[in-house]
Design an enzyme around this catalytic site. Sequence first.
Site, PDB file in Angstrom:
ATOM      1  CB  CYS B  37      -0.986   0.007   1.174  1.00 10.12           C
ATOM      2  SG  CYS B  37      -0.197  -0.160   2.763  1.00 10.12           S
ATOM      3  CB  CYS B 106      -2.096  -1.452   9.854  1.00  8.75           C
ATOM      4  SG  CYS B 106      -2.886  -0.926   8.333  1.00  8.75           S
TER       5      CYS B 106
END
Lengths: 176, 132
Positions: B37, B106
Amino acid sequence: MNDPFQTLGVDARFDLDLGAVEKRHRDLSRALHPDRYADASATERRMSLSRAIEVNEAWRALRDPVRRAEALLTRAGVAFGDAGEPKAPPTLLMEMMEAREELSEAAHAKDAARIAGIASRVRDREAGCVERLGRGFDAAAGDAGKAIALLPTLGELRYLRRLEDEISAIEETLAE
Amino acid sequence: MAYSEKVIEHYENPRNVGTLDKDDPTVGTGLVGAPACGDVMRLQIKVGDDGVIEDAKFKTFGCGSAIASSSLATEWLKGKSVDEAETIKNSMIAEELNLPPVKIHCSVLAEDAIKSAIADFRAKQAAKRELT
Protein backbone atom coordinates in the site's frame (compact mmCIF):
# COMPACT_ATOMS: atom_id res chain seq x y z
CA MET A 1 -9.69 -11.76 -11.95
CA ASN A 2 -9.38 -12.89 -15.53
CA ASP A 3 -6.33 -11.98 -17.56
CA PRO A 4 -7.13 -8.43 -18.75
CA PHE A 5 -4.92 -8.76 -21.84
CA GLN A 6 -6.84 -11.81 -22.94
CA THR A 7 -10.21 -10.24 -22.11
CA LEU A 8 -9.48 -7.27 -24.36
CA GLY A 9 -7.54 -9.30 -26.93
CA VAL A 10 -4.41 -7.13 -26.80
CA ASP A 11 -0.71 -8.01 -26.63
CA ALA A 12 0.47 -8.90 -23.12
CA ARG A 13 3.03 -6.10 -22.88
CA PHE A 14 3.70 -3.34 -20.38
CA ASP A 15 4.32 -0.77 -23.08
CA LEU A 16 0.88 -0.55 -24.62
CA ASP A 17 -0.66 1.96 -26.95
CA LEU A 18 -3.31 2.94 -24.40
CA GLY A 19 -5.28 4.84 -27.04
CA ALA A 20 -5.66 1.63 -29.06
CA VAL A 21 -6.57 -0.37 -25.95
CA GLU A 22 -9.20 2.21 -25.05
CA LYS A 23 -10.66 1.98 -28.54
CA ARG A 24 -10.75 -1.79 -28.24
CA HIS A 25 -12.57 -1.43 -24.91
CA ARG A 26 -15.08 0.98 -26.48
CA ASP A 27 -15.74 -1.31 -29.46
CA LEU A 28 -16.26 -4.34 -27.24
CA SER A 29 -18.48 -2.41 -24.85
CA ARG A 30 -20.60 -1.20 -27.74
CA ALA A 31 -20.96 -4.74 -29.12
CA LEU A 32 -21.95 -5.99 -25.67
CA HIS A 33 -24.41 -3.17 -24.94
CA PRO A 34 -27.67 -4.48 -23.38
CA ASP A 35 -29.71 -2.76 -26.14
CA ARG A 36 -28.25 -5.21 -28.64
CA TYR A 37 -29.48 -8.09 -26.54
CA ALA A 38 -33.01 -6.82 -25.96
CA ASP A 39 -34.49 -9.72 -27.92
CA ALA A 40 -31.97 -12.34 -26.79
CA SER A 41 -32.66 -15.11 -24.29
CA ALA A 42 -32.23 -14.52 -20.56
CA THR A 43 -29.06 -16.62 -20.57
CA GLU A 44 -27.54 -14.65 -23.43
CA ARG A 45 -28.46 -11.37 -21.75
CA ARG A 46 -26.81 -12.49 -18.54
CA MET A 47 -23.69 -13.66 -20.34
CA SER A 48 -23.29 -10.47 -22.35
CA LEU A 49 -23.71 -8.42 -19.19
CA SER A 50 -21.07 -10.32 -17.26
CA ARG A 51 -18.75 -10.10 -20.26
CA ALA A 52 -19.34 -6.32 -20.42
CA ILE A 53 -18.41 -6.02 -16.75
CA GLU A 54 -15.27 -8.07 -17.35
CA VAL A 55 -14.31 -5.84 -20.28
CA ASN A 56 -14.67 -2.71 -18.13
CA GLU A 57 -12.66 -4.24 -15.35
CA ALA A 58 -9.91 -5.28 -17.80
CA TRP A 59 -9.65 -1.73 -19.15
CA ARG A 60 -9.42 -0.30 -15.64
CA ALA A 61 -6.60 -2.77 -14.89
CA LEU A 62 -4.61 -2.12 -18.06
CA ARG A 63 -4.77 1.68 -17.92
CA ASP A 64 -3.17 1.63 -14.45
CA PRO A 65 0.60 0.91 -14.65
CA VAL A 66 0.69 -0.80 -11.25
CA ARG A 67 -2.18 -3.14 -12.09
CA ARG A 68 -0.82 -3.69 -15.60
CA ALA A 69 2.47 -4.81 -14.05
CA GLU A 70 0.56 -7.06 -11.64
CA ALA A 71 -1.32 -8.66 -14.53
CA LEU A 72 1.98 -9.43 -16.28
CA LEU A 73 3.44 -10.86 -13.06
CA THR A 74 0.37 -13.06 -12.67
CA ARG A 75 0.88 -14.33 -16.21
CA ALA A 76 4.52 -15.11 -15.42
CA GLY A 77 3.46 -16.89 -12.21
CA VAL A 78 5.22 -14.41 -9.92
CA ALA A 79 3.70 -13.62 -6.49
CA PHE A 80 3.43 -9.94 -5.58
CA GLY A 81 2.00 -7.78 -2.80
CA ASP A 82 2.71 -8.48 0.86
CA ALA A 83 3.36 -12.14 0.08
CA GLY A 84 5.96 -11.82 -2.62
CA GLU A 85 7.52 -8.39 -2.68
CA PRO A 86 10.88 -7.63 -1.13
CA LYS A 87 11.08 -4.94 1.54
CA ALA A 88 11.81 -1.50 0.22
CA PRO A 89 15.44 -0.44 0.58
CA PRO A 90 16.04 1.96 3.53
CA THR A 91 17.10 4.76 1.18
CA LEU A 92 13.72 4.66 -0.61
CA LEU A 93 11.83 4.68 2.70
CA MET A 94 13.97 7.57 3.89
CA GLU A 95 13.29 9.53 0.72
CA MET A 96 9.56 8.84 0.99
CA MET A 97 9.54 9.90 4.63
CA GLU A 98 11.43 13.10 3.84
CA ALA A 99 9.15 13.90 0.90
CA ARG A 100 6.08 13.43 3.12
CA GLU A 101 7.56 15.68 5.77
CA GLU A 102 8.41 18.34 3.20
CA LEU A 103 4.91 17.98 1.78
CA SER A 104 3.19 18.38 5.12
CA GLU A 105 5.31 21.47 5.85
CA ALA A 106 4.43 22.97 2.48
CA ALA A 107 0.76 22.11 3.00
CA HIS A 108 0.84 23.73 6.42
CA ALA A 109 2.35 26.89 4.93
CA LYS A 110 -0.14 26.70 2.02
CA ASP A 111 2.89 27.00 -0.27
CA ALA A 112 1.37 25.94 -3.59
CA ALA A 113 4.59 26.50 -5.56
CA ARG A 114 6.57 24.22 -3.28
CA ILE A 115 3.87 21.54 -3.48
CA ALA A 116 3.90 21.80 -7.27
CA GLY A 117 7.67 21.33 -7.16
CA ILE A 118 7.37 18.16 -5.08
CA ALA A 119 4.59 16.92 -7.38
CA SER A 120 6.68 17.38 -10.48
CA ARG A 121 9.65 15.55 -8.94
CA VAL A 122 7.40 12.66 -7.94
CA ARG A 123 5.84 12.46 -11.40
CA ASP A 124 9.24 12.50 -13.12
CA ARG A 125 10.37 9.67 -10.92
CA GLU A 126 7.17 7.74 -11.60
CA ALA A 127 7.75 8.17 -15.32
CA GLY A 128 11.23 6.72 -14.83
CA CYS A 129 9.78 3.65 -13.09
CA VAL A 130 7.19 3.16 -15.82
CA GLU A 131 9.93 3.34 -18.45
CA ARG A 132 12.07 0.78 -16.59
CA LEU A 133 9.08 -1.54 -16.22
CA GLY A 134 8.36 -1.24 -19.94
CA ARG A 135 11.89 -2.20 -20.89
CA GLY A 136 12.09 -4.85 -18.18
CA PHE A 137 8.87 -6.65 -19.07
CA ASP A 138 9.80 -6.64 -22.75
CA ALA A 139 13.18 -8.17 -21.93
CA ALA A 140 11.62 -10.70 -19.54
CA ALA A 141 9.12 -11.84 -22.17
CA GLY A 142 7.11 -13.81 -19.61
CA ASP A 143 10.14 -15.35 -17.88
CA ALA A 144 9.41 -15.62 -14.13
CA GLY A 145 13.03 -15.20 -13.02
CA LYS A 146 13.46 -12.01 -15.00
CA ALA A 147 10.03 -10.70 -13.97
CA ILE A 148 10.92 -11.15 -10.28
CA ALA A 149 13.79 -8.72 -10.78
CA LEU A 150 11.20 -6.03 -11.59
CA LEU A 151 9.49 -6.23 -8.16
CA PRO A 152 11.66 -3.50 -6.57
CA THR A 153 10.75 -1.11 -9.38
CA LEU A 154 7.07 -1.94 -8.97
CA GLY A 155 7.44 -1.37 -5.22
CA GLU A 156 9.04 2.02 -5.83
CA LEU A 157 6.18 2.93 -8.16
CA ARG A 158 3.64 1.99 -5.46
CA TYR A 159 5.31 4.27 -2.90
CA LEU A 160 5.43 7.10 -5.43
CA ARG A 161 1.78 6.61 -6.37
CA ARG A 162 0.79 6.70 -2.74
CA LEU A 163 2.72 9.94 -2.35
CA GLU A 164 1.10 11.37 -5.45
CA ASP A 165 -2.37 10.53 -4.10
CA GLU A 166 -1.52 12.53 -1.02
CA ILE A 167 -0.22 15.44 -3.09
CA SER A 168 -3.47 15.45 -5.11
CA ALA A 169 -5.55 15.42 -1.94
CA ILE A 170 -3.58 18.38 -0.56
CA GLU A 171 -3.84 20.26 -3.85
CA GLU A 172 -7.60 19.77 -3.83
CA THR A 173 -7.92 21.02 -0.26
CA LEU A 174 -5.84 24.09 -1.05
CA ALA A 175 -7.89 24.83 -4.17
CA GLU A 176 -11.12 24.94 -2.18
CA MET B 1 -14.98 -0.28 5.92
CA ALA B 2 -15.77 0.77 9.47
CA TYR B 3 -12.96 1.65 11.84
CA SER B 4 -13.25 0.54 15.44
CA GLU B 5 -13.73 3.23 18.11
CA LYS B 6 -10.22 2.63 19.40
CA VAL B 7 -8.70 3.18 15.96
CA ILE B 8 -10.63 6.42 15.53
CA GLU B 9 -9.61 7.55 19.01
CA HIS B 10 -5.89 7.04 18.25
CA TYR B 11 -6.30 8.53 14.80
CA GLU B 12 -7.88 11.69 16.14
CA ASN B 13 -5.61 11.96 19.17
CA PRO B 14 -2.39 10.23 18.20
CA ARG B 15 0.03 9.76 21.10
CA ASN B 16 3.72 10.55 20.88
CA VAL B 17 3.89 11.96 17.37
CA GLY B 18 7.29 13.41 16.70
CA THR B 19 10.98 12.88 16.22
CA LEU B 20 13.90 11.93 18.43
CA ASP B 21 17.51 12.65 17.48
CA LYS B 22 18.46 9.70 15.32
CA ASP B 23 22.18 10.33 15.92
CA ASP B 24 21.79 10.02 19.70
CA PRO B 25 23.41 6.68 20.72
CA THR B 26 20.58 5.97 23.18
CA VAL B 27 17.96 6.37 20.42
CA GLY B 28 16.92 3.52 18.16
CA THR B 29 15.14 4.32 14.90
CA GLY B 30 12.97 1.95 12.89
CA LEU B 31 11.84 2.95 9.43
CA VAL B 32 9.56 0.51 7.66
CA GLY B 33 7.18 0.45 4.73
CA ALA B 34 4.29 -1.65 3.48
CA PRO B 35 4.98 -2.65 -0.12
CA ALA B 36 1.37 -3.40 -0.97
CA CYS B 37 0.00 0.00 0.00
CA GLY B 38 2.99 2.35 0.15
CA ASP B 39 2.53 3.35 3.80
CA VAL B 40 5.66 4.56 5.60
CA MET B 41 6.20 4.37 9.36
CA ARG B 42 9.02 5.66 11.54
CA LEU B 43 9.20 4.63 15.18
CA GLN B 44 11.90 5.72 17.62
CA ILE B 45 12.77 4.70 21.17
CA LYS B 46 15.03 6.41 23.69
CA VAL B 47 16.52 4.01 26.20
CA GLY B 48 17.78 5.01 29.65
CA ASP B 49 20.94 3.67 31.37
CA ASP B 50 18.76 1.10 33.18
CA GLY B 51 17.66 -0.39 29.84
CA VAL B 52 14.13 1.00 30.20
CA ILE B 53 12.50 2.84 27.30
CA GLU B 54 11.92 6.34 28.60
CA ASP B 55 10.50 7.86 25.45
CA ALA B 56 8.99 6.71 22.18
CA LYS B 57 7.92 8.73 19.16
CA PHE B 58 6.43 7.90 15.81
CA LYS B 59 5.53 9.43 12.50
CA THR B 60 3.33 7.46 10.16
CA PHE B 61 2.08 8.33 6.72
CA GLY B 62 -0.70 5.92 6.02
CA CYS B 63 -4.25 4.91 6.79
CA GLY B 64 -6.02 5.28 10.12
CA SER B 65 -5.17 1.75 11.18
CA ALA B 66 -1.46 2.27 10.51
CA ILE B 67 -1.47 5.49 12.52
CA ALA B 68 -3.43 3.88 15.37
CA SER B 69 -1.11 0.83 15.39
CA SER B 70 2.01 2.94 15.72
CA SER B 71 0.41 5.31 18.22
CA LEU B 72 -0.59 2.38 20.43
CA ALA B 73 2.87 0.83 20.02
CA THR B 74 4.60 3.95 21.38
CA GLU B 75 2.22 3.98 24.34
CA TRP B 76 3.04 0.38 25.15
CA LEU B 77 6.79 0.86 24.66
CA LYS B 78 7.24 3.56 27.26
CA GLY B 79 8.30 2.14 30.61
CA LYS B 80 9.14 -1.28 29.21
CA SER B 81 12.63 -2.75 29.10
CA VAL B 82 14.04 -3.36 25.63
CA ASP B 83 13.68 -7.11 26.16
CA GLU B 84 10.03 -6.74 27.15
CA ALA B 85 9.43 -4.46 24.19
CA GLU B 86 10.69 -7.18 21.91
CA THR B 87 7.84 -9.45 22.98
CA ILE B 88 5.15 -7.12 21.59
CA LYS B 89 3.41 -8.98 18.80
CA ASN B 90 1.31 -7.66 15.97
CA SER B 91 -1.57 -9.88 17.13
CA MET B 92 -1.66 -7.98 20.45
CA ILE B 93 -1.95 -4.67 18.61
CA ALA B 94 -4.57 -6.02 16.21
CA GLU B 95 -6.60 -7.39 19.09
CA GLU B 96 -6.42 -4.21 21.16
CA LEU B 97 -7.56 -2.11 18.17
CA ASN B 98 -10.08 -4.65 16.81
CA LEU B 99 -8.45 -4.49 13.40
CA PRO B 100 -10.39 -6.25 10.64
CA PRO B 101 -8.49 -8.92 8.61
CA VAL B 102 -7.71 -6.50 5.73
CA LYS B 103 -5.93 -4.19 8.17
CA ILE B 104 -3.84 -6.78 10.00
CA HIS B 105 -0.85 -5.77 7.86
CA CYS B 106 -0.89 -2.36 9.62
CA SER B 107 -0.19 -4.06 12.95
CA VAL B 108 2.51 -6.17 11.25
CA LEU B 109 4.09 -2.93 10.11
CA ALA B 110 4.06 -1.61 13.69
CA GLU B 111 5.72 -4.79 14.99
CA ASP B 112 8.34 -4.50 12.24
CA ALA B 113 8.95 -0.90 13.24
CA ILE B 114 9.44 -1.85 16.92
CA LYS B 115 11.84 -4.67 15.99
CA SER B 116 13.80 -2.48 13.65
CA ALA B 117 14.06 0.35 16.21
CA ILE B 118 15.36 -2.15 18.80
CA ALA B 119 17.84 -3.60 16.29
CA ASP B 120 19.10 -0.11 15.50
CA PHE B 121 19.50 0.70 19.21
CA ARG B 122 21.39 -2.56 19.84
CA ALA B 123 23.67 -2.00 16.86
CA LYS B 124 24.55 1.44 18.20
CA GLN B 125 25.25 0.03 21.67
CA ALA B 126 27.45 -2.70 20.21
CA ALA B 127 29.37 -0.14 18.16
CA LYS B 128 29.88 1.95 21.32
CA ARG B 129 31.17 -1.07 23.26
CA GLU B 130 33.67 -1.81 20.56
CA LEU B 131 35.02 1.70 20.77
CA THR B 132 35.59 1.53 24.52
